[in-house]
Structures are given as C-alpha cells and as structure tokens.
Design a protein around this motif. Structure first.
Motif, mmCIF file in Angstrom:
data_model
loop_
_atom_site.group_PDB
_atom_site.id
_atom_site.type_symbol
_atom_site.label_atom_id
_atom_site.label_comp_id
_atom_site.label_asym_id
_atom_site.label_seq_id
_atom_site.Cartn_x
_atom_site.Cartn_y
_atom_site.Cartn_z
ATOM 1 N N ILE A 152 0.832 -1.206 0.000
ATOM 2 C CA ILE A 152 0.000 0.000 0.000
ATOM 3 C C ILE A 152 0.866 1.255 0.000
ATOM 4 O O ILE A 152 0.548 2.249 -0.662
ATOM 5 N N ASP A 207 -10.518 -4.518 2.330
ATOM 6 C CA ASP A 207 -10.681 -4.256 0.911
ATOM 7 C C ASP A 207 -9.601 -3.283 0.455
ATOM 8 O O ASP A 207 -9.504 -2.163 0.965
ATOM 9 N N GLU A 250 -7.800 -0.703 -2.060
ATOM 10 C CA GLU A 250 -8.223 0.266 -3.068
ATOM 11 C C GLU A 250 -7.695 -0.167 -4.430
ATOM 12 O O GLU A 250 -6.825 -1.017 -4.546
ATOM 13 N N GLN A 251 -8.191 0.469 -5.469
ATOM 14 C CA GLN A 251 -7.771 0.125 -6.834
ATOM 15 C C GLN A 251 -6.273 0.334 -7.025
ATOM 16 O O GLN A 251 -5.605 -0.492 -7.619
ATOM 17 N N THR A 252 -5.731 1.414 -6.478
ATOM 18 C CA THR A 252 -4.290 1.658 -6.623
ATOM 19 C C THR A 252 -3.488 0.594 -5.872
ATOM 20 O O THR A 252 -2.439 0.159 -6.337
ATOM 21 N N SER A 253 -3.984 0.164 -4.725
ATOM 22 C CA SER A 253 -3.299 -0.885 -3.968
ATOM 23 C C SER A 253 -3.339 -2.211 -4.711
ATOM 24 O O SER A 253 -2.378 -2.983 -4.671
#
Length: 161
Positions: free
Chosen positions: A40, A107, A109-112
């Motif tokens: 992350i 959950d 994130e999209q970037t993660s």
C-alpha cells in the motif's frame, strides 16, 4: 514393564504440535499484514519480499524460543497442562479465523490492487525469489528441530550433573 505414554506426555505432544502450527501461522499472518502495508505504501518489490520473509522468519524463531522458555520454566500439573493445550489449540484456530476475516474484509483500493499486481509480476519475473521463500519456509522446521534438540541436550546435561 514400562508404562505407555501418560496423559501428561500426550498433552505435551499436542502442545508441541499445535504450537508449531500456531507459530508458523502467526508468523505468516504478521508477514502477510506487513507485506500488504508495504504494498500500500508503494515500496520496492524486492524490499517488500526481503522484509516480509525476514519478519516471518525471525518472528517464528522468537515465538519458538519464547514458547520453550514458557514451557520449561516450571513443572505443570495435569490440569495446568490441559489448560495450556486448550489455549494453544484455540490460539491456532483463532489465527486462522483472523486470517480469513482479514482477507475477506480488508478491501484494498484500486491503486493498492495495481501495486499488488506489480509486486506479483515482479516475483514472477524473478522466480528465484519463490525458491528462496520455499527454502526459508523449510528452514523454519529445521531450526525448530535444532532449537528443540539443543534444549533437550542442555536439559539432559543438567539432569546428569
């Protein structure tokens, strides 16, 4: 005629087996959380791999040493050893449940997720890292046995003198 294993000895065997499982799972879980935090924070994939494997390895060794010191510090009664056995089994099961909940409910994130994909693709390009991870995993068992044999050897020496 020698008596077969006593109940206390069977409890010690259960404690040993489930402690090994618990220590391996707990060290994996700590490494897993740490790896996700590093992903992350967008760290270098090689650094993530090294820190993750190092944390897993050294936390496992620390847990084993702590566990042996706890079990060897006094002579437990059968009732106490039964309680320790139940505690270790429950801890092992709880670790698995926490891993499942963490995986299911945390959950990313999209970037993660993209960073996780980058990390996995980096590992796939450098397959030797999978071999290193596997060797470190097996070395945990070997080190566990070596620590246990050393502990038994030292205690045998104390009893003989």
């Amino acid at each position: 005629m020698e008596k077969p294993l006593s109940n206390k000895n069977v409890y010690y065997l259960l404690i040993g087996a489930f402690s090994l499982f618990f220590f391996i799972e707990l060290s994996y879980f700590l490494g897993f959380i740490f790896r996700d935090l590093l992903i992350i924070s967008n760290q270098n994939p090689l650094l993530i791999f090294i820190l993750n494997e190092g944390l897993e390895f050294f936390s496992f060794i620390s847990f084993v040493i702590f566990g042996l010191r706890f079990l060897s510090r006094k002579n437990f009664t059968t009732k106490q050893i039964r309680s320790v056995t139940i505690f270790v089994i429950i801890s092992f099961v709880l670790t698995h449940v926490l891993q499942a909940f963490f995986r299911a409910f945390v959950d990313l994130e999209q970037t993660s997720l993209e960073r996780l994909e980058n990390y996995v693709s980096y590992l796939n390009k450098h397959y030797i890292l999978y071999l290193i991870a596997s060797l470190l995993s097996y070395s945990k068992y070997i080190i566990f046995v070596l620590i246990l044999f050393n502990y038994l050897r030292v205690n045998d020496f104390k009893i003989q003198s």
